[in-house]
Design an enzyme around this catalytic site. Structure first.
Site, PDB file in Angstrom:
ATOM      1  N   GLY A  44      25.799 -17.189   3.045  1.00 60.97           N
ATOM      2  CA  GLY A  44      25.627 -18.188   2.008  1.00 60.97           C
ATOM      3  C   GLY A  44      26.186 -19.508   2.491  1.00 60.97           C
ATOM      4  N   GLN A  49      29.526 -27.810   2.122  1.00 60.17           N
ATOM      5  CA  GLN A  49      29.935 -27.250   3.404  1.00 60.17           C
ATOM      6  C   GLN A  49      29.271 -27.942   4.594  1.00 60.17           C
ATOM      7  OE1 GLN A  49      29.382 -22.949   2.024  1.00 60.17           O
ATOM      8  NE2 GLN A  49      31.031 -22.834   3.552  1.00 60.17           N
ATOM      9  N   CYS A  87      35.073 -17.307   4.662  1.00 58.34           N
ATOM     10  CA  CYS A  87      34.320 -18.525   4.413  1.00 58.34           C
ATOM     11  C   CYS A  87      34.110 -19.273   5.719  1.00 58.34           C
ATOM     12  CB  CYS A  87      35.087 -19.396   3.425  1.00 58.34           C
ATOM     13  SG  CYS A  87      34.254 -20.944   3.010  1.00 58.34           S
ATOM     14  N   LEU A  88      32.895 -19.755   5.925  1.00 57.37           N
ATOM     15  CA  LEU A  88      32.595 -20.538   7.118  1.00 57.37           C
ATOM     16  C   LEU A  88      33.449 -21.798   7.180  1.00 57.37           C
ATOM     17  CD1 LEU A  88      28.697 -20.267   7.037  1.00 57.37           C
ATOM     18  CD2 LEU A  88      30.292 -18.955   8.471  1.00 57.37           C
ATOM     19  N   HIS A 135      31.139 -17.231  -4.897  1.00 54.34           N
ATOM     20  CA  HIS A 135      31.742 -17.990  -3.805  1.00 54.34           C
ATOM     21  C   HIS A 135      31.037 -19.344  -3.640  1.00 54.34           C
ATOM     22  CE1 HIS A 135      33.685 -18.097   0.303  1.00 54.34           C
ATOM     23  NE2 HIS A 135      32.715 -18.982   0.463  1.00 54.34           N
ATOM     24  N   GLU A 136      29.712 -19.324  -3.598  1.00 56.48           N
ATOM     25  CA  GLU A 136      28.961 -20.564  -3.382  1.00 56.48           C
ATOM     26  C   GLU A 136      29.056 -21.497  -4.584  1.00 56.48           C
ATOM     27  OE1 GLU A 136      28.332 -21.113  -0.413  1.00 56.48           O
ATOM     28  OE2 GLU A 136      28.426 -19.036   0.277  1.00 56.48           O
ATOM     29  N   HIS A 139      32.227 -23.413  -4.419  1.00 55.51           N
ATOM     30  CA  HIS A 139      32.142 -24.568  -3.518  1.00 55.51           C
ATOM     31  C   HIS A 139      31.609 -25.798  -4.251  1.00 55.51           C
ATOM     32  CE1 HIS A 139      33.316 -23.311   0.459  1.00 55.51           C
ATOM     33  NE2 HIS A 139      32.526 -22.241   0.430  1.00 55.51           N
TER      34      HIS A 139
END
Length: 162
Positions: A44, A49, A87-88, A135-136, A139
């Protein structure tokens, strides 16, 4: 290819703006987000991000792939599920790969929003996909998964990050 922003970048802590224009630029952005997500081996990715403060995320998780614009998340099952999450945007300083920690999330959610054509979408999810959607969406509200951890656990993760 757009770079993934990492913890410390102010765009990750700023609530994203709603998408208003459903045009060629938006479709290009969605494609670029998928490219960046796949290049980073994620499941995702949210607009902030990659430095785009827009309410949009893409996903390819649990055999489902898509995007949601201006998402609204509703919890359908508030049973707390504690599972590994990374998380990236929170990579290890030495490894460059996501740092994982057991993170509490709701067991089931529904996401409502729009697709790239401005048409309504509604997605119900449980398990890993529900975790991904939460999660997304976080963000887009300026939150990181570490904000959901106990202080000691969050500190441990952040000490490993750049």
């Amino acid at each position: 290819m757009r770079d993934i922003r990492v913890v410390g970048d102010p765009v990750l802590r700023t609530p994203a703006e709603p998408v208003a224009d459903f045009d060629r630029d938006l479709r290009r952005l969605i494609d670029e987000m998928f490219d960046a997500m796949y290049a980073a081996q994620g499941v995702g990715l949210a607009g902030p991000q990659i430095g785009v403060s827009r309410r949009i995320f893409v996903y390819d998780c649990s055999n489902r792939k898509g995007h949601v614009i201006n998402p609204e998340l509703t919890v359908d099952d508030d049973t707390e599920v504690l599972d590994e999450e990374g998380c990236l945007s929170v990579p290890g300083r030495d490894t460059g790969t996501p740092i994982y920690a057991k993170t509490p999330r709701a067991a089931g959610v529904t996401v409502r929003g729009l697709n790239r054509l401005g048409r309504p979408v509604q997605l119900r999810a449980r398990g890993l996909l529900a975790r991904c959607f939460q999660h997304e969406t976080d963000h887009l509200d300026g939150l990181l998964y570490v904000d959901r951890l106990a202080k000691d656990a969050a500190r441990k993760v952040l000490l490993q990050a750049p």
